[in-house]
Design a protein around this motif. Structure first.
Motif, PDB file in Angstrom:
ATOM      1  N   THR A  37       0.970  -1.114   0.030  1.00 33.93           N
ATOM      2  CA  THR A  37      -0.044   0.087  -0.049  1.00 33.93           C
ATOM      3  C   THR A  37       0.844   1.086   0.241  1.00 33.93           C
ATOM      4  OG1 THR A  37      -0.194   0.115   2.368  1.00 33.93           O
ATOM      5  CG2 THR A  37      -1.810  -1.256   1.416  1.00 33.93           C
ATOM      6  N   CYS A  38       2.174   1.061   0.103  1.00 37.15           N
ATOM      7  CA  CYS A  38       2.929   2.367   0.117  1.00 37.15           C
ATOM      8  C   CYS A  38       3.694   2.634  -1.198  1.00 37.15           C
ATOM      9  CB  CYS A  38       4.464   1.813   0.826  1.00 37.15           C
ATOM     10  SG  CYS A  38       5.661   3.333   0.869  1.00 37.15           S
ATOM     11  N   PRO A  39       3.044   3.984  -1.683  1.00 39.00           N
ATOM     12  CA  PRO A  39       3.416   4.465  -2.860  1.00 39.00           C
ATOM     13  C   PRO A  39       4.930   4.319  -3.119  1.00 39.00           C
ATOM     14  CG  PRO A  39       2.063   6.089  -1.624  1.00 39.00           C
ATOM     15  CD  PRO A  39       2.303   4.926  -0.731  1.00 39.00           C
ATOM     16  N   THR A  40       5.585   5.013  -2.483  1.00 31.34           N
ATOM     17  CA  THR A  40       6.970   4.907  -2.756  1.00 31.34           C
ATOM     18  C   THR A  40       7.639   3.594  -3.045  1.00 31.34           C
ATOM     19  OG1 THR A  40       7.613   5.424  -0.411  1.00 31.34           O
ATOM     20  CG2 THR A  40       7.415   7.403  -1.906  1.00 31.34           C
ATOM     21  N   SER A  50      10.311   2.182   2.169  1.00 33.10           N
ATOM     22  CA  SER A  50       8.749   1.505   2.549  1.00 33.10           C
ATOM     23  C   SER A  50       8.751   1.850   4.013  1.00 33.10           C
ATOM     24  CB  SER A  50       9.039  -0.014   2.530  1.00 33.10           C
ATOM     25  OG  SER A  50       9.880  -0.501   3.595  1.00 33.10           O
ATOM     26  N   PRO A  51       7.478   1.677   4.525  1.00 35.80           N
ATOM     27  CA  PRO A  51       7.310   2.028   5.904  1.00 35.80           C
ATOM     28  C   PRO A  51       8.153   1.431   6.790  1.00 35.80           C
ATOM     29  CG  PRO A  51       5.048   1.486   4.930  1.00 35.80           C
ATOM     30  CD  PRO A  51       6.363   1.165   3.761  1.00 35.80           C
ATOM     31  N   ARG A  52       8.198  -0.005   6.691  1.00 38.86           N
ATOM     32  CA  ARG A  52       9.222  -0.923   7.319  1.00 38.86           C
ATOM     33  C   ARG A  52      10.543  -0.324   7.181  1.00 38.86           C
ATOM     34  NH1 ARG A  52       9.237  -7.208   5.537  1.00 38.86           N
ATOM     35  NH2 ARG A  52      10.412  -6.064   3.879  1.00 38.86           N
ATOM     36  N   GLY A  53      11.235   0.063   6.296  1.00 41.77           N
ATOM     37  CA  GLY A  53      12.474   0.600   6.253  1.00 41.77           C
ATOM     38  C   GLY A  53      12.507   1.775   6.843  1.00 41.77           C
ATOM     39  N   ARG A  54      11.590   2.717   6.756  1.00 42.45           N
ATOM     40  CA  ARG A  54      11.602   4.012   7.421  1.00 42.45           C
ATOM     41  C   ARG A  54      11.714   4.107   8.762  1.00 42.45           C
ATOM     42  NH1 ARG A  54       7.988   5.701   2.622  1.00 42.45           N
ATOM     43  NH2 ARG A  54       9.480   6.891   1.264  1.00 42.45           N
ATOM     44  N   ILE A  55      10.593   2.982   9.359  1.00 41.88           N
ATOM     45  CA  ILE A  55      10.814   2.735  10.901  1.00 41.88           C
ATOM     46  C   ILE A  55      11.978   2.162  11.103  1.00 41.88           C
ATOM     47  CG2 ILE A  55       9.783   1.226  12.568  1.00 41.88           C
ATOM     48  CD1 ILE A  55       7.060   1.371  10.827  1.00 41.88           C
ATOM     49  N   SER A  78      10.946  11.434   1.079  1.00 36.42           N
ATOM     50  CA  SER A  78      10.135  11.128  -0.214  1.00 36.42           C
ATOM     51  C   SER A  78       8.868  10.434   0.266  1.00 36.42           C
ATOM     52  CB  SER A  78      11.137   9.958  -0.808  1.00 36.42           C
ATOM     53  OG  SER A  78      11.319   8.862   0.177  1.00 36.42           O
ATOM     54  N   CYS A  79       8.722  10.144   1.650  1.00 35.13           N
ATOM     55  CA  CYS A  79       7.377   9.748   2.303  1.00 35.13           C
ATOM     56  C   CYS A  79       6.242  10.557   1.903  1.00 35.13           C
ATOM     57  CB  CYS A  79       7.637   9.434   3.586  1.00 35.13           C
ATOM     58  SG  CYS A  79       6.081   8.916   4.531  1.00 35.13           S
ATOM     59  N   LEU A  80       5.016  10.243   1.661  1.00 40.35           N
ATOM     60  CA  LEU A  80       4.133  11.157   1.106  1.00 40.35           C
ATOM     61  C   LEU A  80       3.133  11.629   2.491  1.00 40.35           C
ATOM     62  CD1 LEU A  80       3.683   9.097  -1.448  1.00 40.35           C
ATOM     63  CD2 LEU A  80       3.100  11.198  -2.248  1.00 40.35           C
ATOM     64  N   GLY A  81       3.528  10.725   3.579  1.00 44.13           N
ATOM     65  CA  GLY A  81       2.927  11.009   4.910  1.00 44.13           C
ATOM     66  C   GLY A  81       1.288  10.724   4.419  1.00 44.13           C
ATOM     67  N   CYS A  82       0.871   9.529   3.601  1.00 48.29           N
ATOM     68  CA  CYS A  82      -0.430   9.462   3.160  1.00 48.29           C
ATOM     69  C   CYS A  82      -0.873   8.403   4.203  1.00 48.29           C
ATOM     70  CB  CYS A  82      -0.200   8.846   1.602  1.00 48.29           C
ATOM     71  SG  CYS A  82       0.562   7.371   1.817  1.00 48.29           S
ATOM     72  N   VAL A  83      -0.216   8.024   5.082  1.00 48.58           N
ATOM     73  CA  VAL A  83      -0.485   6.817   6.012  1.00 48.58           C
ATOM     74  C   VAL A  83      -1.380   5.686   5.656  1.00 48.58           C
ATOM     75  CG1 VAL A  83      -0.078   8.417   8.092  1.00 48.58           C
ATOM     76  CG2 VAL A  83      -2.412   8.332   7.076  1.00 48.58           C
ATOM     77  N   ALA A  84      -1.186   5.235   4.265  1.00 47.80           N
ATOM     78  CA  ALA A  84      -1.865   4.101   3.586  1.00 47.80           C
ATOM     79  C   ALA A  84      -1.189   2.795   4.181  1.00 47.80           C
ATOM     80  CB  ALA A  84      -1.413   3.903   2.164  1.00 47.80           C
ATOM     81  N   CYS A  85       0.174   3.056   5.069  1.00 46.77           N
ATOM     82  CA  CYS A  85       0.382   1.913   5.759  1.00 46.77           C
ATOM     83  C   CYS A  85      -0.234   1.709   7.157  1.00 46.77           C
ATOM     84  CB  CYS A  85       1.888   2.293   5.899  1.00 46.77           C
ATOM     85  SG  CYS A  85       2.399   4.081   6.559  1.00 46.77           S
ATOM     86  N   MET A  86      -0.918   2.651   7.623  1.00 49.13           N
ATOM     87  CA  MET A  86      -1.407   2.510   8.956  1.00 49.13           C
ATOM     88  C   MET A  86      -2.601   1.456   9.061  1.00 49.13           C
ATOM     89  SD  MET A  86      -1.073   6.109  10.751  1.00 49.13           S
ATOM     90  CE  MET A  86      -2.263   5.641  12.096  1.00 49.13           C
ATOM     91  N   ASP A  94       1.451   3.298  14.714  1.00 50.41           N
ATOM     92  CA  ASP A  94       1.011   4.494  14.429  1.00 50.41           C
ATOM     93  C   ASP A  94       2.012   5.446  13.664  1.00 50.41           C
ATOM     94  OD1 ASP A  94      -0.137   7.354  14.171  1.00 50.41           O
ATOM     95  OD2 ASP A  94      -0.916   7.047  16.209  1.00 50.41           O
ATOM     96  N   TYR A  95       2.020   5.067  12.320  1.00 46.23           N
ATOM     97  CA  TYR A  95       3.293   5.559  11.585  1.00 46.23           C
ATOM     98  C   TYR A  95       2.888   7.244  11.433  1.00 46.23           C
ATOM     99  CZ  TYR A  95       6.246   6.499   7.757  1.00 46.23           C
ATOM    100  OH  TYR A  95       7.305   7.074   7.084  1.00 46.23           O
ATOM    101  N   GLY A  96       1.660   7.350  11.493  1.00 46.04           N
ATOM    102  CA  GLY A  96       1.421   9.013  11.251  1.00 46.04           C
ATOM    103  C   GLY A  96       2.088   9.875  12.254  1.00 46.04           C
TER     104      GLY A  96
HETATM  105  S1  SF4 Z   1       3.168   7.438   4.960  1.00 44.67           S
HETATM  106 FE1  SF4 Z   1       3.391   5.088   4.976  1.00 44.67          FE
HETATM  107  S2  SF4 Z   1       2.433   4.515   3.024  1.00 44.67           S
HETATM  108 FE2  SF4 Z   1       2.636   6.742   2.645  1.00 44.67          FE
HETATM  109  S3  SF4 Z   1       4.375   6.849   1.652  1.00 44.67           S
HETATM  110 FE3  SF4 Z   1       5.043   7.138   3.864  1.00 44.67          FE
HETATM  111  S4  SF4 Z   1       5.540   5.059   4.618  1.00 44.67           S
HETATM  112 FE4  SF4 Z   1       4.471   4.941   2.427  1.00 44.67          FE
END
Ligand code: SF4
Ligand code: SF4
Length: 444
Positions: A37-40, A50-55, A78-86, A94-96
């Protein structure tokens, strides 16, 4: 006496002001359910994007095993902050929260180049100031109507100039006339609620027809609509950019204004703003004078589709015969969990055929100022969305966020598609007023 064999505890790369919480990061079990679900990650297939890599990168910095270098920052820019990962995460990370705190650390601790700093400052200082945006209307109107814009596009200059210039031009909305939103719009018929309407910044200057439609629909459904003219920016762009102090100052001002308006509900039609407004309690948690007021404010905030869905409609919906593709804004579907509501409201309109765009969790590339600071990734995501919209043969695309409207318009145009893009509330308004799609589009 100190134990010489003990591993020294490395100092964190973060400062002590609300660093990203280690216990939140440690909830990540590395399962990878969030990757699709992560656009990047979808674009580049890189673990660190990816969310996992960024964490993982946050955790390394938190434990002092990584420093806040340009490369490290790049993975968060490069993260969109779209929180599709949540919603995709079974562990409830709580990635947001993590990304906002990381961005605030970056804003305080990382030195960007002078050019980048100026570019970001220019964007923040323009897009968060409605009066400055209003001043831009005439020059932009002339730029579009005198043929300068067409000349610029035909000249190929955009290929030589920095990408941000071309992106700014491509995203520029068409300068239509401004619809005035009265300070108070009385309810039609018996009054059921008194609601406050957020006018937004970019929306007030360039998409006033969306707020006008919102006020009409709310009034038709029995709401007295209060739109305080002195309201300023809600601070959402600053929150998403890690500029905490500016976001807090704007939040305090907006709370003052809307408390004074004494409304039952606070309505927003901009998903990016709505998700930040709902988090005011957290934004002002350290301010004893505002913390309880911010919490009470946040509890009153509703997206207009969320509110209308809960508020049984009493106004007749007249037919709008159109094939309508719904684009879910990330800050509506992922951050606020509002997905079913716009669908239900659109299905109440006779004659309307609702179409689903494949890959709906994936962002269109708008994401606040993302399409201006990360134009390549934003264009790639916009093109992907346009390619998914094309086979639907929709008469119109609707969405719930001004940034998505501009991004989709520009992406569809770049891909030689003529499908217009509107806000969901504009179709509901058209249905209540008995307007067909053609007259709605010709009056935009
Ligand atoms: S908020 Fe989550 S899903 Fe969206 S780009 Fe960032 S890591 Fe990927
Ligand atoms: S889905 Fe959640 S737990 Fe699994 S890798 Fe992504 S963030 Fe970690």
């Amino acid at each position: 006496m100190a134990n010489d064999n003990a591993n020294p505890v490395a100092a964190s790369a973060f400062d002590s002001h609300h660093p990203p919480a280690l216990d939140v990061m440690e909830k990540c079990v590395h399962c990878g359910f969030c990757l699709a679900t992560c656009p990047t990650y979808v674009l580049w297939g890189e673990e660190m994007d990816s969310p996992r890599g960024r964490i993982y990168l946050m955790k390394m910095a938190s434990e002092g095993k990584a420093q806040i270098t340009e490369q490290w920052v790049g993975h968060f820019d490069s993260c969109l902050g779209c929180v599709a990962c949540m919603p995709a995460c079974p562990s409830g990370v709580d990635y947001g929260w993590l990304i906002e705190e990381t961005r605030a650390q970056i804003a305080r601790l990382h030195h960007r180049s002078t050019l980048e700093t100026l570019h970001r400052k220019l964007l923040f200082e323009t897009f968060t100031k409605p009066h400055r945006l209003n001043l831009l209307r005439w020059p932009l109107f002339l730029y579009q109507k005198t043929g300068l814009q067409a000349l610029f596009r035909a000249s190929g200059l955009a290929r030589i100039l920095p990408k941000a210039v071309g992106s700014m031009d491509a995203l520029m909305p068409s300068m239509t006339s401004v619809e005035t939103i009265p300070a108070v719009t009385p309810a039609l018929g018996a009054q059921r609620k008194r609601v406050g309407l957020l006018l937004g910044c970019v929306q007030r200057a360039f998409l006033s027809q969306v707020s006008a439609a919102t006020a009409r629909v709310l009034a038709a459904e029995g709401c007295e609509v209060v739109a305080p003219q002195e309201q300023a920016c809600c601070g959402a762009l600053f929150v998403h950019g890690g500029e905490e102090a500016q976001a807090q100052a704007l939040a305090r001002k907006l709370i003052d204004v809307l408390e004074h308006a004494n409304v039952d509900v606070i309505i927003t039609n901009a998903a990016g703003c709505g998700s930040s407004l709902k988090e005011y309690g957290r934004l002002l948690r350290d301010d004893p004078a505002y913390a309880p007021r911010a919490k009470a404010f946040a509890a009153k905030v509703k997206d207009v589709t969320e509110f209308l869905w809960e508020f049984s409609p009493r106004t007749e919906r007249k037919p709008v015969r159109a094939r309508v593709a719904l684009h879910d804004s990330c800050h509506l579907q992922h951050a606020q969990g509002v997905r079913a509501q716009p669908r239900s409201l659109l299905k109440q309109i006779p004659g309307l055929e609702l179409l689903e765009i494949p890959e709906s969790p994936i962002c269109c590339g708008s994401a606040g100022i993302y399409n201006l600071v990360q134009p390549d990734a934003a264009d790639a995501l916009g093109n992907r969305k346009a390619r998914l919209i094309a086979p639907l043969k929709a008469d119109v695309v609707v969405t719930g966020n001004p940034g998505c409207i501009f991004q989709l318009q520009s992406s569809l145009h770049r891909n030689a598609q003529r499908t217009p893009v509107l806000h969901t509330i504009q179709l509901i308004d058209a249905s209540i007023r008995g307007k067909d799609l053609h007259s709605l589009l010709s009056n935009r």
